[in-house]
Scaffold this motif. Structure first.
Motif, PDB file in Angstrom:
ATOM      1  N   LEU A 269       0.744  -1.114  -0.056  1.00 21.65           N
ATOM      2  CA  LEU A 269       0.078  -0.144  -0.160  1.00 21.65           C
ATOM      3  C   LEU A 269       0.834   1.084   0.130  1.00 21.65           C
ATOM      4  N   VAL A 270       1.975   1.331   0.669  1.00 15.95           N
ATOM      5  CA  VAL A 270       3.067   2.339   0.678  1.00 15.95           C
ATOM      6  C   VAL A 270       3.036   2.995  -0.823  1.00 15.95           C
ATOM      7  N   PRO A 271       3.634   2.334  -1.760  1.00 21.55           N
ATOM      8  CA  PRO A 271       3.744   2.833  -3.081  1.00 21.55           C
ATOM      9  C   PRO A 271       2.401   3.402  -3.834  1.00 21.55           C
ATOM     10  N   LEU A 272       1.367   2.839  -3.451  1.00 21.04           N
ATOM     11  CA  LEU A 272       0.272   3.362  -4.041  1.00 21.04           C
ATOM     12  C   LEU A 272      -0.100   4.881  -3.216  1.00 21.04           C
ATOM     13  N   ALA A 273       0.028   4.846  -2.085  1.00 21.18           N
ATOM     14  CA  ALA A 273      -0.381   6.076  -1.406  1.00 21.18           C
ATOM     15  C   ALA A 273       0.599   7.060  -1.748  1.00 21.18           C
ATOM     16  N   ARG A 274       1.876   6.732  -1.932  1.00 18.38           N
ATOM     17  CA  ARG A 274       2.644   7.891  -2.334  1.00 18.38           C
ATOM     18  C   ARG A 274       2.358   8.260  -3.979  1.00 18.38           C
ATOM     19  N   ARG A 275       1.874   7.416  -4.541  1.00 15.95           N
ATOM     20  CA  ARG A 275       1.537   7.771  -6.047  1.00 15.95           C
ATOM     21  C   ARG A 275       0.415   8.578  -6.174  1.00 15.95           C
ATOM     22  N   HIS A 276      -0.875   8.144  -5.296  1.00 12.65           N
ATOM     23  CA  HIS A 276      -2.123   8.770  -5.576  1.00 12.65           C
ATOM     24  C   HIS A 276      -2.451   9.588  -4.039  1.00 12.65           C
ATOM     25  N   GLY A 277      -1.708   9.692  -3.140  1.00  8.13           N
ATOM     26  CA  GLY A 277      -1.996  10.355  -2.043  1.00  8.13           C
ATOM     27  C   GLY A 277      -2.685   9.517  -0.867  1.00  8.13           C
ATOM     28  N   ALA A 278      -3.222   8.403  -1.388  1.00  8.21           N
ATOM     29  CA  ALA A 278      -3.850   7.447  -0.299  1.00  8.21           C
ATOM     30  C   ALA A 278      -4.263   5.971  -0.951  1.00  8.21           C
ATOM     31  N   ALA A 279      -4.356   5.132  -0.278  1.00 10.13           N
ATOM     32  CA  ALA A 279      -4.606   3.894  -0.633  1.00 10.13           C
ATOM     33  C   ALA A 279      -5.438   3.336   0.402  1.00 10.13           C
ATOM     34  N   PHE A 280      -6.000   2.184   0.117  1.00 10.41           N
ATOM     35  CA  PHE A 280      -6.853   1.191   0.966  1.00 10.41           C
ATOM     36  C   PHE A 280      -6.810  -0.248   0.732  1.00 10.41           C
ATOM     37  N   ALA A 281      -6.843  -0.817   1.626  1.00  6.87           N
ATOM     38  CA  ALA A 281      -6.813  -2.405   1.515  1.00  6.87           C
ATOM     39  C   ALA A 281      -8.301  -3.020   1.580  1.00  6.87           C
ATOM     40  N   ARG A 282      -8.844  -3.890   1.137  1.00  6.21           N
ATOM     41  CA  ARG A 282      -9.887  -4.594   1.304  1.00  6.21           C
ATOM     42  C   ARG A 282     -10.147  -5.014   2.978  1.00  6.21           C
ATOM     43  N   THR A 283     -11.200  -4.625   3.131  1.00  2.00           N
ATOM     44  CA  THR A 283     -11.562  -5.244   4.847  1.00  2.00           C
ATOM     45  C   THR A 283     -11.971  -6.536   4.816  1.00  2.00           C
ATOM     46  N   ARG A 284     -11.276  -7.706   5.566  1.00  2.00           N
ATOM     47  CA  ARG A 284     -11.793  -9.204   5.516  1.00  2.00           C
ATOM     48  C   ARG A 284     -12.032  -9.296   7.137  1.00  2.00           C
ATOM     49  N   VAL A 285     -13.484  -9.614   7.048  1.00  2.00           N
ATOM     50  CA  VAL A 285     -14.111  -9.647   8.469  1.00  2.00           C
ATOM     51  C   VAL A 285     -14.187 -11.026   9.149  1.00  2.00           C
ATOM     52  N   PHE A 286     -13.458 -11.221  10.104  1.00  4.25           N
ATOM     53  CA  PHE A 286     -13.426 -12.344  10.685  1.00  4.25           C
ATOM     54  C   PHE A 286     -14.182 -12.509  12.148  1.00  4.25           C
ATOM     55  N   ASP A 287     -15.015 -13.340  12.156  1.00  8.19           N
ATOM     56  CA  ASP A 287     -15.630 -13.858  13.537  1.00  8.19           C
ATOM     57  C   ASP A 287     -15.142 -14.932  14.037  1.00  8.19           C
ATOM     58  N   GLY A 288     -13.959 -14.686  15.040  1.00  8.49           N
ATOM     59  CA  GLY A 288     -13.120 -16.024  15.436  1.00  8.49           C
ATOM     60  C   GLY A 288     -12.040 -16.330  14.021  1.00  8.49           C
ATOM     61  N   ALA A 289     -12.106 -17.599  14.025  1.00  7.78           N
ATOM     62  CA  ALA A 289     -11.108 -18.015  12.806  1.00  7.78           C
ATOM     63  C   ALA A 289     -12.023 -18.173  11.509  1.00  7.78           C
ATOM     64  N   ARG A 290     -13.330 -17.867  11.532  1.00  8.12           N
ATOM     65  CA  ARG A 290     -14.227 -17.700  10.305  1.00  8.12           C
ATOM     66  C   ARG A 290     -14.363 -16.453   9.602  1.00  8.12           C
ATOM     67  N   CYS A 291     -14.129 -16.335   8.390  1.00 11.61           N
ATOM     68  CA  CYS A 291     -14.110 -15.094   7.568  1.00 11.61           C
ATOM     69  C   CYS A 291     -15.435 -15.055   7.215  1.00 11.61           C
ATOM     70  N   LEU A 292     -16.050 -14.006   7.424  1.00 13.91           N
ATOM     71  CA  LEU A 292     -17.485 -13.850   7.137  1.00 13.91           C
ATOM     72  C   LEU A 292     -17.674 -13.147   5.646  1.00 13.91           C
ATOM     73  N   CYS A 293     -16.818 -12.354   5.273  1.00 13.34           N
ATOM     74  CA  CYS A 293     -16.833 -11.502   4.025  1.00 13.34           C
ATOM     75  C   CYS A 293     -15.520 -10.794   3.772  1.00 13.34           C
ATOM     76  N   THR A 294     -15.396 -10.369   2.740  1.00 12.22           N
ATOM     77  CA  THR A 294     -14.159  -9.542   1.950  1.00 12.22           C
ATOM     78  C   THR A 294     -15.086  -8.446   1.537  1.00 12.22           C
ATOM     79  N   LEU A 295     -14.700  -7.028   1.943  1.00 13.87           N
ATOM     80  CA  LEU A 295     -15.424  -5.662   1.380  1.00 13.87           C
ATOM     81  C   LEU A 295     -14.336  -4.867   0.938  1.00 13.87           C
ATOM     82  N   PRO A 296     -14.623  -4.209  -0.162  1.00 14.37           N
ATOM     83  CA  PRO A 296     -15.742  -4.290  -1.064  1.00 14.37           C
ATOM     84  C   PRO A 296     -15.894  -5.390  -1.817  1.00 14.37           C
TER      85      PRO A 296
END
Length: 290
Positions: free
Chosen positions: A109-136
Motif C-alpha cells: 500500500l505504501v507505493p500506492l499511497a505515495r503515487r495517489h495520496g492515499a490507498a486502501f486495502a479490502r477489509t476481511r471480516v473475521f468472527d473468530g477463525a471464520r471469515c464472514l466476508c471481504t469488502l468491497p
C-alpha cells in the motif's frame, strides 16, 4: 550493530488506539512486523484510552512508541489524534488494536499511497477463525459510495500531507476516510493485501444502545458536512453526506431482521451476495493505478 530507532526517521507511522487491548495488541504489533517493510522504517504509536500504561504488557519492540497514559474513554478519534500528534513518518497508516494486517500490507500500500495520496486495502471480516466476508465485493478502486453500501470501516494508508484530525462523533473513522476520499477525487486504489477486522463481542459497538447512538451520529455527520465543516471539496460534499444516509439505511434494514439472530456482517455478506449473484468475495487482480 543495533540501530538507535530514536535517531532514525521512520517512513511510516502506524496509529493504534488502545482500549482494554492487552490481549489483542501483541497480535496487531506482530502483523506490523510482517507488513513487508524493515522495522527501522516503521514506528507504531499506541495511544492508550483506558488509563493503562501498556509498556509493561507489550513485547520489547524497538519501533514501538506509546503516548502518555491518562485519558479514559475519550473515544477512538481522540486517541488517534493523540497518536497523530507524535507521528514522524511521511506516510500514515491506521490499525485498530484488536485487528491485524495480512502479510505484506505496507509493502503493497505504501507505493500506492505515495503515487495517489492515499490507498486502501479490502477489509476481511473475521468472527473468530471464520471469515464472514471481504469488502468491497468488487474489483477496481474504493469509491465513496462503498463506505455507505458495505457498512464497513476502511483504514487508509496516506501521504502525511493528506492527514487530518478525527472528529469526536461515533463513526469518526468513516468520516475520516470519506473526507480523505473526497480530497483525492472520490476514489482511491485498492491494494492486494487485506486489513483483517476481527469482531469483538465486548466492544462498545455490541452494546444494546449503540444502534440509536450511531444513528444520531450519522445525522450529525450529514449536517456538518452539508454545513461546510471538514476539509472536503465543495462539489463532493453531497456524496460525502450520502455516505452517512446510506449507512443509516443499511442499519435500518439490518434492524428490521434483527429477530433472526444474524450478525451485522453476516447480514451484509448475504446482501452483497444477492447483489453480486453469489460472489461476495471478489477475484483480486493486481491494480497499480486508478
Amino acid at each position: 550493530m543495533r540501530l538507535d530507532f530514536d535517531m532514525v526517521q521512520p517512513l511510516v507511522s502506524v496509529i493504534l488506539p488502545a482500549f482494554r487491548a492487552e490481549a489483542t495488541l501483541p497480535q496487531a504489533l506482530a502483523s506490523i512486523q510482517e507488513a513487508g517493510l524493515p522495522e527501522h522504517r516503521v514506528e507504531a504509536i499506541v495511544a492508550s484510552d483506558d488509563g493503562r500504561d501498556y509498556a509493561p504488557l507489550l513485547p520489547d519492540l524497538p519501533f514501538l512508541r506509546l503516548t502518555p497514559a491518562g485519558p479514559v474513554q475519550s473515544g477512538a478519534g481522540a486517541a488517534r489524534n493523540r497518536a497523530l500528534a507524535h507521528a514522524r513518518g511521511e506516510i500514515i497508516a491506521f490499525l485498530d488494536a484488536d485487528d491485524s494486517w495480512a502479510p505484506g500490507y505496507l509493502a503493497e500500500l505504501v507505493p500506492l499511497a505515495r503515487r495517489h495520496g492515499a490507498a486502501f486495502a479490502r477489509t476481511r471480516v473475521f468472527d473468530g477463525a471464520r471469515c464472514l466476508c471481504t469488502l468491497p465485493a468488487h474489483d477496481g478502486p474504493l469509491r465513496l459510495e462503498d463506505l455507505g453500501h458495505t457498512g464497513a470501516s476502511f483504514h487508509p494508508v496516506l501521504d502525511r500531507r493528506q492527514s487530518r484530525i478525527f472528529t469526536d462523533h461515533l463513526s469518526q473513522d468513516v468520516r475520516h476516510a470519506a473526507e480523505l476520499l473526497a480530497r483525492v477525487g472520490g476514489a482511491a486504489p485498492l491494494g492486494e493485501a487485506f486489513y483483517e477486522l476481527r469482531l469483538n463481542r465486548t466492544s462498545t459497538t455490541a452494546g444494546a444502545h449503540f444502534a440509536a447512538r450511531v444513528a444520531r451520529a450519522y445525522e450529525a455527520h450529514v449536517s456538518e458536512v452539508l454545513a461546510g465543516k471538514g476539509d472536503i471539496p465543495a462539489g463532493l460534499r453531497p456524496r460525502v453526506a450520502q455516505v452517512f444516509r446510506d449507512k443509516a439505511a443499511l442499519n435500518a434494514a439490518f434492524a428490521q431482521q434483527a429477530a433472526t439472530g444474524q450478525g451485522f456482517y453476516e447480514f451484509v455478506a448475504a446482501r452483497l451476495s444477492r447483489q453480486t449473484g453469489g460472489q461476495a468475495t471478489p477475484q483480486i487482480s493486481r491494480q497499480t493505478a486508478l
